[in-house]
Every structure is written in structure tokens, then in C-alpha cells.
Design a protein around this motif. Structure first.
Motif, PDB file in Angstrom:
ATOM      1  N   LEU A  69       0.738  -1.100  -0.113  1.00  0.00           N
ATOM      2  CA  LEU A  69       0.028  -0.057  -0.118  1.00  0.00           C
ATOM      3  C   LEU A  69       0.966   1.176  -0.230  1.00  0.00           C
ATOM      4  O   LEU A  69       0.539   2.193  -0.765  1.00  0.00           O
ATOM      5  CB  LEU A  69      -0.863   0.113   1.242  1.00  0.00           C
ATOM      6  CG  LEU A  69      -2.114  -0.945   1.247  1.00  0.00           C
ATOM      7  CD1 LEU A  69      -2.850  -0.960   2.443  1.00  0.00           C
ATOM      8  CD2 LEU A  69      -2.848  -0.494   0.234  1.00  0.00           C
ATOM      9  N   HIS A 173      -0.294  -0.134  -9.225  1.00  0.00           N
ATOM     10  CA  HIS A 173      -1.495  -0.101  -8.387  1.00  0.00           C
ATOM     11  C   HIS A 173      -2.452  -1.538  -8.755  1.00  0.00           C
ATOM     12  O   HIS A 173      -2.798  -1.865  -7.803  1.00  0.00           O
ATOM     13  CB  HIS A 173      -2.250   1.102  -8.881  1.00  0.00           C
ATOM     14  CG  HIS A 173      -1.505   2.428  -8.566  1.00  0.00           C
ATOM     15  ND1 HIS A 173      -0.758   2.683  -7.545  1.00  0.00           N
ATOM     16  CD2 HIS A 173      -1.346   3.459  -9.278  1.00  0.00           C
ATOM     17  CE1 HIS A 173      -0.427   3.792  -7.582  1.00  0.00           C
ATOM     18  NE2 HIS A 173      -0.582   4.189  -8.575  1.00  0.00           N
ATOM     19  N   ILE A 177      -3.445  -4.151  -5.908  1.00  0.00           N
ATOM     20  CA  ILE A 177      -5.101  -4.698  -5.750  1.00  0.00           C
ATOM     21  C   ILE A 177      -5.236  -6.093  -5.738  1.00  0.00           C
ATOM     22  O   ILE A 177      -5.952  -6.575  -5.006  1.00  0.00           O
ATOM     23  CB  ILE A 177      -5.835  -4.059  -6.970  1.00  0.00           C
ATOM     24  CG1 ILE A 177      -5.814  -2.547  -6.841  1.00  0.00           C
ATOM     25  CG2 ILE A 177      -7.249  -4.838  -7.046  1.00  0.00           C
ATOM     26  CD1 ILE A 177      -6.544  -1.784  -8.049  1.00  0.00           C
ATOM     27  N   ILE A 180      -4.490  -6.889  -2.638  1.00  0.00           N
ATOM     28  CA  ILE A 180      -5.453  -6.517  -1.650  1.00  0.00           C
ATOM     29  C   ILE A 180      -6.559  -7.812  -1.662  1.00  0.00           C
ATOM     30  O   ILE A 180      -7.071  -8.031  -0.194  1.00  0.00           O
ATOM     31  CB  ILE A 180      -6.205  -5.300  -2.025  1.00  0.00           C
ATOM     32  CG1 ILE A 180      -5.216  -4.119  -1.579  1.00  0.00           C
ATOM     33  CG2 ILE A 180      -7.519  -5.000  -1.490  1.00  0.00           C
ATOM     34  CD1 ILE A 180      -5.703  -2.568  -2.085  1.00  0.00           C
ATOM     35  N   PHE A 181      -6.782  -8.285  -2.629  1.00  0.00           N
ATOM     36  CA  PHE A 181      -7.453  -9.627  -2.581  1.00  0.00           C
ATOM     37  C   PHE A 181      -6.962 -10.786  -1.908  1.00  0.00           C
ATOM     38  O   PHE A 181      -7.593 -11.720  -1.311  1.00  0.00           O
ATOM     39  CB  PHE A 181      -8.169  -9.969  -3.788  1.00  0.00           C
ATOM     40  CG  PHE A 181      -9.282  -8.711  -4.278  1.00  0.00           C
ATOM     41  CD1 PHE A 181     -10.612  -8.709  -3.554  1.00  0.00           C
ATOM     42  CD2 PHE A 181      -9.117  -7.691  -5.103  1.00  0.00           C
ATOM     43  CE1 PHE A 181     -11.474  -7.826  -3.858  1.00  0.00           C
ATOM     44  CE2 PHE A 181      -9.835  -6.681  -5.266  1.00  0.00           C
ATOM     45  CZ  PHE A 181     -11.250  -6.583  -4.775  1.00  0.00           C
ATOM     46  N   PHE A 183      -4.684 -11.208   0.278  1.00  0.00           N
ATOM     47  CA  PHE A 183      -4.596 -11.120   1.771  1.00  0.00           C
ATOM     48  C   PHE A 183      -5.584 -11.571   2.426  1.00  0.00           C
ATOM     49  O   PHE A 183      -5.306 -12.560   3.191  1.00  0.00           O
ATOM     50  CB  PHE A 183      -4.337  -9.436   1.939  1.00  0.00           C
ATOM     51  CG  PHE A 183      -4.013  -9.454   3.497  1.00  0.00           C
ATOM     52  CD1 PHE A 183      -3.098  -9.905   4.145  1.00  0.00           C
ATOM     53  CD2 PHE A 183      -4.788  -8.450   4.017  1.00  0.00           C
ATOM     54  CE1 PHE A 183      -3.062  -9.911   5.566  1.00  0.00           C
ATOM     55  CE2 PHE A 183      -4.823  -8.367   5.637  1.00  0.00           C
ATOM     56  CZ  PHE A 183      -4.143  -8.906   6.311  1.00  0.00           C
ATOM     57  N   PRO A 184      -6.892 -11.215   2.210  1.00  0.00           N
ATOM     58  CA  PRO A 184      -8.014 -11.725   3.178  1.00  0.00           C
ATOM     59  C   PRO A 184      -8.351 -13.473   2.556  1.00  0.00           C
ATOM     60  O   PRO A 184      -8.340 -14.209   3.573  1.00  0.00           O
ATOM     61  CB  PRO A 184      -9.075 -10.963   2.607  1.00  0.00           C
ATOM     62  CG  PRO A 184      -8.949 -10.309   1.271  1.00  0.00           C
ATOM     63  CD  PRO A 184      -7.373 -10.093   1.430  1.00  0.00           C
TER      64      PRO A 184
ATOM     65  N   LEU B  36      -6.533   3.995   3.621  1.00  0.00           N
ATOM     66  CA  LEU B  36      -6.086   2.372   3.265  1.00  0.00           C
ATOM     67  C   LEU B  36      -5.324   1.923   4.502  1.00  0.00           C
ATOM     68  O   LEU B  36      -5.846   0.668   4.714  1.00  0.00           O
ATOM     69  CB  LEU B  36      -5.151   2.581   2.106  1.00  0.00           C
ATOM     70  CG  LEU B  36      -5.877   2.717   0.802  1.00  0.00           C
ATOM     71  CD1 LEU B  36      -4.661   3.139  -0.384  1.00  0.00           C
ATOM     72  CD2 LEU B  36      -6.621   1.958   0.357  1.00  0.00           C
ATOM     73  N   LEU B  40      -6.745  -1.302   6.271  1.00  0.00           N
ATOM     74  CA  LEU B  40      -6.106  -2.840   6.695  1.00  0.00           C
ATOM     75  C   LEU B  40      -6.068  -2.960   8.064  1.00  0.00           C
ATOM     76  O   LEU B  40      -6.360  -4.250   8.419  1.00  0.00           O
ATOM     77  CB  LEU B  40      -4.464  -2.161   6.279  1.00  0.00           C
ATOM     78  CG  LEU B  40      -3.668  -3.237   6.640  1.00  0.00           C
ATOM     79  CD1 LEU B  40      -3.982  -4.512   5.744  1.00  0.00           C
ATOM     80  CD2 LEU B  40      -2.225  -2.978   6.157  1.00  0.00           C
ATOM     81  N   ALA B  63     -11.793  -5.349   1.367  1.00  0.00           N
ATOM     82  CA  ALA B  63     -10.916  -5.329   0.104  1.00  0.00           C
ATOM     83  C   ALA B  63     -11.417  -4.723  -1.056  1.00  0.00           C
ATOM     84  O   ALA B  63     -10.755  -4.119  -1.690  1.00  0.00           O
ATOM     85  CB  ALA B  63     -10.696  -7.025  -0.122  1.00  0.00           C
ATOM     86  N   VAL B  64     -12.685  -4.794  -1.125  1.00  0.00           N
ATOM     87  CA  VAL B  64     -13.330  -4.155  -2.194  1.00  0.00           C
ATOM     88  C   VAL B  64     -13.354  -2.641  -1.844  1.00  0.00           C
ATOM     89  O   VAL B  64     -12.912  -1.844  -3.034  1.00  0.00           O
ATOM     90  CB  VAL B  64     -14.800  -4.599  -2.324  1.00  0.00           C
ATOM     91  CG1 VAL B  64     -15.770  -3.867  -3.318  1.00  0.00           C
ATOM     92  CG2 VAL B  64     -15.008  -6.044  -2.755  1.00  0.00           C
ATOM     93  N   LYS B  66     -11.016  -0.991  -0.598  1.00  0.00           N
ATOM     94  CA  LYS B  66      -9.784  -0.673  -0.703  1.00  0.00           C
ATOM     95  C   LYS B  66      -9.287  -0.789  -2.336  1.00  0.00           C
ATOM     96  O   LYS B  66      -8.787   0.288  -2.934  1.00  0.00           O
ATOM     97  CB  LYS B  66      -8.666  -1.692  -0.052  1.00  0.00           C
ATOM     98  CG  LYS B  66      -8.472  -1.433   1.476  1.00  0.00           C
ATOM     99  CD  LYS B  66      -7.246  -1.912   2.123  1.00  0.00           C
ATOM    100  CE  LYS B  66      -7.640  -3.557   2.288  1.00  0.00           C
ATOM    101  NZ  LYS B  66      -6.442  -4.011   3.082  1.00  0.00           N
ATOM    102  N   ALA B  67      -9.787  -1.493  -2.981  1.00  0.00           N
ATOM    103  CA  ALA B  67      -9.644  -1.886  -4.338  1.00  0.00           C
ATOM    104  C   ALA B  67     -10.072  -0.690  -4.859  1.00  0.00           C
ATOM    105  O   ALA B  67      -9.749  -0.197  -6.058  1.00  0.00           O
ATOM    106  CB  ALA B  67     -10.106  -2.896  -4.919  1.00  0.00           C
ATOM    107  N   VAL B  70      -8.011   2.623  -4.518  1.00  0.00           N
ATOM    108  CA  VAL B  70      -6.781   2.475  -5.174  1.00  0.00           C
ATOM    109  C   VAL B  70      -7.105   2.816  -6.843  1.00  0.00           C
ATOM    110  O   VAL B  70      -6.488   3.513  -7.401  1.00  0.00           O
ATOM    111  CB  VAL B  70      -5.972   1.177  -5.226  1.00  0.00           C
ATOM    112  CG1 VAL B  70      -4.967   1.273  -6.078  1.00  0.00           C
ATOM    113  CG2 VAL B  70      -5.489   1.118  -3.668  1.00  0.00           C
ATOM    114  N   CYS B  71      -8.157   1.947  -7.274  1.00  0.00           N
ATOM    115  CA  CYS B  71      -8.664   2.278  -8.814  1.00  0.00           C
ATOM    116  C   CYS B  71      -9.081   3.986  -8.963  1.00  0.00           C
ATOM    117  O   CYS B  71      -8.599   4.398  -9.832  1.00  0.00           O
ATOM    118  CB  CYS B  71      -9.821   1.588  -8.958  1.00  0.00           C
ATOM    119  SG  CYS B  71      -9.377  -0.139  -9.450  1.00  0.00           S
TER     120      CYS B  71
END
Lengths: 190, 236
Positions: A69, A173, A177, A180-181, A183-184, B36, B40, B63-64, B66-67, B70-71
Motif C-alpha cells: 500500500l 497499483h 490490488i 489486496i484480494f 491477503f484476506p 487505506l 487494513l 478489500a473491495v 480498498k480496491a 486505489v482504482c
């Protein structure tokens, strides 16, 4: 000097190079998406995977999420500097981002060494197979990103090809992302 | 085109947006980064409550989010020409199509006319290894019921060798209700018990007959063997 078509032509509202990056990411969505979708199907259909997943280290995963991040922040700051025409500053921020990539990889290899040492190898069971394949393909994207950023930073430092800073940033980025997915899926859902 | 790293495609409705974006300074990006990191922290702490709904929301819901952040704020997806978003969405849609087309087969281990015996056995064995298998007290162990569910897919619920998967097996599981099966003097109580506990190969039979020693304790194995023997019409 002739400039490459990718940076000079803009038939689609954005530079052709930028368009190519978006197309690349579209194909990446299918690659990672397919992998993650397969993982989720098996995870839900195999109650015994919960126990396997409980052996991943949440704190190492959290640390690496933090690193990625933060490296995304420096990537977007590099883009910001490039927009202002400050190539030297952009190059510096890119180097910070590369530092993030290297930190991520070092942490990852320590993590994997510990796990392999405990017998959690890629052949241990379905969960660990997915774990190494998904995180491995992701890590290879981190490596490629670091190399390309080094190359872009080299030019940016001479105030050349600054448009590439955004391109490599957007790629970076995306790699963020994906994590980010991951990780969980790999560390949190236990 | 200029060396300007950012170009705002000619999507009309977004002019205001583009302007606003142009003024984003470094502080703005740092602010997004802080958000973010807070997200986390929540996604790590939430699941520690070990409440499933909270785990799902904090781990995957966040997660959604955060994504999305970032987008929008790092990739500036919202100020790209609209069609970029469209083809990324199409790629995403293909992924979902893949999931929903394949999941019904992968996630079910039993259908109207089929049973994925290998997957079922694999799960049963793995759970047994982890110590929360079907093993309970032999006292309330329902041998006939367990036979029907665990052995039934191959042997048939009544042991007649007519389970859903039987036709696909070679050798086929025998018909335990056929006296001819029991006429073979090698089929002693010890033999039957060994086959069930240690698997076919341990007693000179096919490996298709798996070992159940990890899934049941000794008393339960004994009960299963007795049940199989009780199917012999000449046993009474």
C-alpha cells in the motif's frame, strides 16, 4: 530523435501506450480472477482447508500489505511529480517504490522459507498448492514491476519519457490490488 | 501530444472531475494512503472477533473498498475515457461467468446421477486426520447409517454392490447379500476388519477399497465389520 508511436499517437483519447497498459490489465484480471475464482470454489467446498489455512502467518501478510500500500503511495507521488515535469523527483519516488518491491520480496522469501521448513510445501495439499501458485504469480509481477520501474526511473531522472511514469504506476497499483484480494483470501479467512 | 503524463479523454460528463483531479496535491494522496492503512487495520482486527459475518464484511468487504480507492484515486480510472472502464468490466464479467459456470460442478460432490467419491473420501479422511471426523463413541455408533452414507456411494446403501459409483469401479464392489461372496473361506472376520481398517491392498484386494482406519476408532471398525457380515443371508 523519433519517438515511439506508443507515446506520440493518441487515436483513442489516451496515448496508445497507456491504452496498452489498460489492455494488459484487462488480461491480468482474467488470469488472477480465474485463479482466485478456482481457489474460492475449492476453499468453500473443502471444509478441511480451514485448518490448512490457519497455518499462514497473518502478521507477515499484514506487513507485506502495508509495504505494498505504501509503495502505491510513492508510485502515485512519482506520477504527480512527472505531471509537474519534475523528472528527478519522479525518479526518486520510483526508487522508493522499488524499495517497497524489494522489501516485499525479502519478507515473502523469509515467510516461504519458514513455511517450507515446516513441511508446508507446494505438494502438501490443495490449499498450499494454491497458496504458492497465486502468491508466486503475484510475486513474479512484483519482480517485473521493479525492473520496469528501474528502467523508467533511469529515463525520468534525465527528464525523458515522463509519460511512462504513469503507465508503470498504473501497473503497480494493479499489482497492489491483486494483493489486496490475496491477503484476506490466504491470510484472514481462517 | 505533450509530455504531460496525464490526459483526460474527451468524455464530456467528466470535465468537472478532471479539473478537480488536476488540483490533487501530494497531501491528498497521503490522506488516501492513511485511509487505506486504517482499513487494513480494521480488516485484520475485525476477524479476530471470530464472528463469521464480521469476518466476511471486514475481510472481503474492506478489500473491495480498498480496491475501489486505489482504482479511483491512485489509478485515476474515473478520468480515463469511459471505454477503458467498459473493457475492464468485461474482463471482470468473464471471470464471474467462469466462476458461476464451473462452481456448480466443482463445489458439489453429489448430483442427481453422480457422486464425486474421490472428493468425499478425501474430505472425510482429511477431517479425520484433523481429529474432527465421524469418530464418536462406539455406543451410539449407527453402523448401518454410517455404512449407507460412507460406504453406500460404492457398495450401495444396503451393501448389494449397487452404489451410484459402483458401475465406474473396476473391480466392482461385491454384493454382500450374495451367499456366494461369503462362501469364499478367506473372508474371515479378521479379513473383513483388515480390509475396512487398512484398505483393499492390505488384504490382497484392490486399492479402490480405501482404508478407513483414520476415520473410525477400533470399536467402530468392529461394528462396521459386524454390520457387513450381518448382510450374509446365511449368517442368522
Amino acid at each position: 530523435m523519433m519517438k515511439p508511436v506508443a507515446t506520440t499517437r493518441s487515436a483513442a483519447g489516451i496515448s496508445t501506450g497507456m491504452l496498452a497498459v489498460w489492455w494488459l490489465l484487462a488480461s491480468e484480471i482474467v488470469i488472477f480472477g480465474g485463479l482466485l475464482a478456482s481457489y474460492i470454489m475449492h476453499r468453500l467446498a473443502h471444509p478441511e482447508w480451514a485448518e490448512y489455512a490457519s497455518h499462514t502467518n497473518t502478521w507477515i501478510g499484514t506487513l507485506n500489505t502495508f509495504v505494498l500500500l505504501s509503495s502505491s503511495l510513492s508510485a502515485v507521488l512519482a506520477h504527480h511529480a512527472a505531471e509537474k515535469g519534475d523528472g528527478k523527483k519522479a525518479a526518486k519516488y520510483l526508487l522508493v517504490t522499488i524499495g517497497g518491491a524489494l522489501t516485499f520480496l525479502v519478507v515473502k522469501s523469509i515467510e516461504w522459507s519458514i513455511e517450507i521448513h515446516h513441511g508446508y510445501t507446494i505438494t502438501a495439499n490443495g490449499f498450499w498448492a494454491f497458496y504458492y501458485v497465486a502468491a508466486g504469480i503475484h510475486a513474479s509481477h512484483v519482480i517485473v514491476g521493479a525492473i520496469v520501474m528501474g528502467w523508467v526511473a533511469w529515463y525520468a531522472n534525465q527528464n525523458r519519457e515522463l509519460q511512462r511514469v504513469e503507465m508503470v504506476g498504473v501497473y503497480w497499483h494493479f499489482v497492489d490490488i491483486v494483493w489486496i484480494f490475496l491477503f484476506p483470501l490466504l491470510y484472514i479467512a481462517k | 501530444m505533450s509530455d504531460h503524463a496525464h490526459s483526460h479523454g474527451g468524455s464530456e460528463g467528466h470535465e468537472g472531475h478532471g479539473e478537480e483531479h488536476a488540483h490533487h496535491g501530494p497531501e491528498h494522496y497521503v490522506r488516501i494512503w492513511v485511509i487505506l492503512l486504517v482499513l487494513l487495520a480494521i480488516s485484520v482486527l475485525g476477524p479476530m472477533l471470530e464472528i463469521q459475518v464480521i469476518t466476511l464484511v471486514t475481510a472481503f468487504g474492506i478489500a473491495v473498498v480498498k480496491a475501489f480507492l486505489v482504482c479511483k484515486y491512485f489509478m485515476h480510472l474515473d478520468v480515463q475515457p469511459k471505454y477503458v472502464l467498459y473493457f475492464l468490466t468485461v474482463a471482470l464479467a468473464f471471470m464471474l461467468l467462469f466462476f458461476f459456470a464451473v462452481a456448480p460442478d466443482v463445489m458439489n460432490h453429489e448430483g442427481q446421477n453422480w457422486t464425486n467419491v474421490a472428493a468425499q473420501e478425501h474430505i472425510a479422511r482429511a477431517l479425520a486426520e484433523q481429529g474432527h471426523g465421524a469418530a464418536g463413541e462406539a455406543g451410539d455408533f449407527d453402523a448401518a447409517g454410517v455404512f449407507a452414507t460412507t460406504c453406500g456411494p460404492c457398495h450401495g446403501a444396503g451393501g448389494a454392490g449397487d452404489g451410484a459409483a459402483a458401475a465406474a469401479l473396476n473391480p466392482r464392489p461385491a454384493n454382500f447379500t450374495d451367499p456366494a461372496f461369503w462362501a469364499d473361506s478367506s473372508r474371515t472376520h479378521e479379513h473383513i476388519l483388515t480390509v475396512i481398517r487398512d484398505g483393499g491392498p492390505a488384504a490382497g484386494r484392490s486399492p479402490l477399497m480405501a482404508a478407513f482406519g483414520a476415520q473410525f476408532d477400533e470399536a467402530q471398525l468392529e461394528a462396521l465389520a459386524r454390520f457387513v457380515e450381518s448382510l450374509n443371508p446365511n449368517a442368522q
